[in-house]
Design an enzyme around this catalytic site. Structure first.
Site, short mmCIF file in Angstrom:
data_model
loop_
_atom_site.label_atom_id
_atom_site.label_comp_id
_atom_site.label_asym_id
_atom_site.label_seq_id
_atom_site.Cartn_x
_atom_site.Cartn_y
_atom_site.Cartn_z
N TYR A 1 14.66 -42.35 32.66
CA TYR A 1 15.96 -42.33 32.49
C TYR A 1 16.23 -42.57 30.89
O TYR A 1 16.99 -41.88 30.18
CB TYR A 1 16.96 -42.90 33.30
CG TYR A 1 17.26 -42.42 34.65
CD1 TYR A 1 16.44 -42.19 35.40
CD2 TYR A 1 18.79 -42.28 34.76
CE1 TYR A 1 16.75 -41.67 36.84
CE2 TYR A 1 19.25 -41.84 36.00
CZ TYR A 1 18.23 -41.36 37.00
OH TYR A 1 18.60 -40.91 38.21
N ASP B 1 16.79 -43.79 42.60
CA ASP B 1 17.82 -42.61 42.57
C ASP B 1 17.37 -41.86 43.83
O ASP B 1 18.27 -41.67 44.58
CB ASP B 1 17.79 -42.38 41.39
CG ASP B 1 18.96 -41.08 41.33
OD1 ASP B 1 20.02 -41.35 41.57
OD2 ASP B 1 18.71 -39.91 40.97
C1 IPM Z 1 23.25 -42.52 40.88
C2 IPM Z 1 23.76 -41.24 40.20
C3 IPM Z 1 23.45 -41.19 38.77
C4 IPM Z 1 21.79 -41.67 38.51
C5 IPM Z 1 23.81 -40.10 37.92
C6 IPM Z 1 25.29 -39.73 38.11
C7 IPM Z 1 23.38 -40.17 36.48
O1 IPM Z 1 23.15 -40.25 40.67
O2 IPM Z 1 24.15 -43.41 40.51
O3 IPM Z 1 22.43 -42.58 41.53
O4 IPM Z 1 21.11 -40.88 38.75
O5 IPM Z 1 21.78 -42.85 38.41
MG MG Z 2 21.97 -40.93 42.43
#
Ligand code: IPM
Ligand code: MG
Length: 373
Positions: A142, A247
């Site tokens: 990320y 995630d």
């Molecule tokens: C989560 C969401 C987020 C992530 C997005 C909205 C950036 O999917 O909090 O799980 O991927 O972390």
């Molecule tokens: Mg998510």
């Protein structure tokens, strides 16, 4: 107690679900004599529309000075379908996590017997499922370097982890797994047969494990974990994993509970702790009073617990369990006999405030049911 809470309503269904949590907090503050002071901050597509920035500095400063942050949801389809957009709502959430160093996202997966039939899984596989995912939140792919060549034909996202980043969340997860109420098992989910970062995760976790001799450690590749969550979810107690695996696995795990709309989360680290449901902004439902506010309300219960209001948190959870058991549920759970978002918020608040009579006259509530209106 007096607490300063930053409320970020966010995008899509974020505002309507968060408003139900505020009703519940109102009932809690009256019943227990607390003062909650709210400041409202912008983030996400809403913030881009109003300020051009997915996380304005004012929001960040407000958050740094508060006791807790309650957040709704982020995202808007106009950005999802535009891969060239340079400014995106999600950048706001990623930046707040990074700026506040919220390196651990804690996602409990609890199942409710009254909802077992809603899961696509066999009911017998859902009994006694109770695990918690510790997802690393400020590192990995990320936040690694990104690139796109001049022709726009080759792109890369690099995945990097340092020993320190792994150690700090691993200690949190081990500590949690060792608590009296847990089953003393930690599963590290990685892809150590392929990825260098995963091998570092394994090495660090193996080194730390002896400090928590009451916790059994288990190692599992992420592809197998994705399957095990479906075929034998009760084997898990605490799952520790990196950012992107966490995630994906947490959305998958939500299927066990019956709806993604039920799951709460807390993001903890060095800065102010942020509480948010794990669901997204669900734009198709926005403004229709049909979204499930339980993920947000249970995130509020996590917030109360974090603020040392144990009894208050337990009461909110009890209210939710009562509601689900009595089949007061939103459309995602029962598309025919469902209740509105705002009705669910009222019922949880009424329960907390002791406003529901013992021999509750269900027909009064039935009047607020969607199909009768
Ligand atoms: C989560 C969401 C987020 C992530 C997005 C909205 C950036 O999917 O909090 O799980 O991927 O972390
Ligand atoms: Mg998510």
């Amino acid at each position: 107690m007096d607490k300063n809470i930053v409320v970020i309503l966010g995008d899509g269904i974020g505002p309507e679900v968060t408003k139900q949590s505020l009703k519940v907090l109102d009932a809690v503050s009256k019943k227990f004599g607390h003062e909650f002071h709210y400041s409202y901050g912008l983030m996400g597509a809403d913030a881009i529309d109003k300020t051009g920035n997915p996380l304005p500095d004012e929001t960040l400063e407000m958050c740094k000075d508060s006791d807790a942050i309650l957040f709704g949801a982020i995202g808007h389809p106009k950005y999802d379908n535009d891969p060239t957009a340079k400014v995106r709502p999600e950048q706001g959430l990623l930046r707040i996590r990074k700026e506040l160093q919220l390196y651990a996202n804690i996602r409990p997966i609890t199942t409710y017997p009254s909802l077992h039939h809603l899961s696509p899984l066999k009911e017998k596989n859902l009994e006694n499922v109770d695990f918690i995912i510790f997802r690393e939140l400020t590192g990995g792919i990320y936040f690694g370097e990104k690139s796109l060549n001049a022709e726009g034909t080759i792109a890369s996202d690099s995945c990097t982890y340092s020993r320190e980043e792994i150690e700090r969340i691993a200690h949190l997860a081990f500590h949690f797994a060792g608590k009296p109420e847990r089953r003393k098992k930690l599963t590290l989910v990685d892809k150590a047969n392929v990825l260098e970062t995963s091998r570092l995760w394994r090495k660090v976790v193996q080194e730390i494990a002896p400090q928590y001799s009451n916790v059994t450690v288990d190692y599992m590749f992420v592809d197998n974990a994705a399957m095990q969550i479906i075929i034998n979810p009760k084997q898990f107690d605490v799952i520790l994993t990196e950012n992107m695996f966490g995630d994906i696995l947490s959305d998958e795990a939500s299927v066990l509970t019956g709806s993604l709309g039920l799951l709460p989360s807390a993001s903890v680290g060095t800065g102010t702790v942020l509480f948010e449901p794990i669901h997204g902004s669900y734009p198709q439902a926005a403004g229709k009073d049909i979204a499930n506010p339980i993920g947000s309300i249970l995130s509020t219960a996590m917030m109360l617990q974090y603020l040392s209001m144990e009894e208050e948190a337990a009461l909110v959870r009890e209210a939710v369990a009562w509601l689900l058991n009595a089949k007061f549920v939103t459309k995602d759970i029962d598309p025919i006999n469902y209740y509105f978002t705002s009705t669910i918020g009222d019922l949880v608040s009424d329960y907390v405030a002791d406003r529901l009579p013992n021999d509750m006259n269900r027909s009064n509530i039935e009047l607020r049911k969607s199909t009768l209106i």
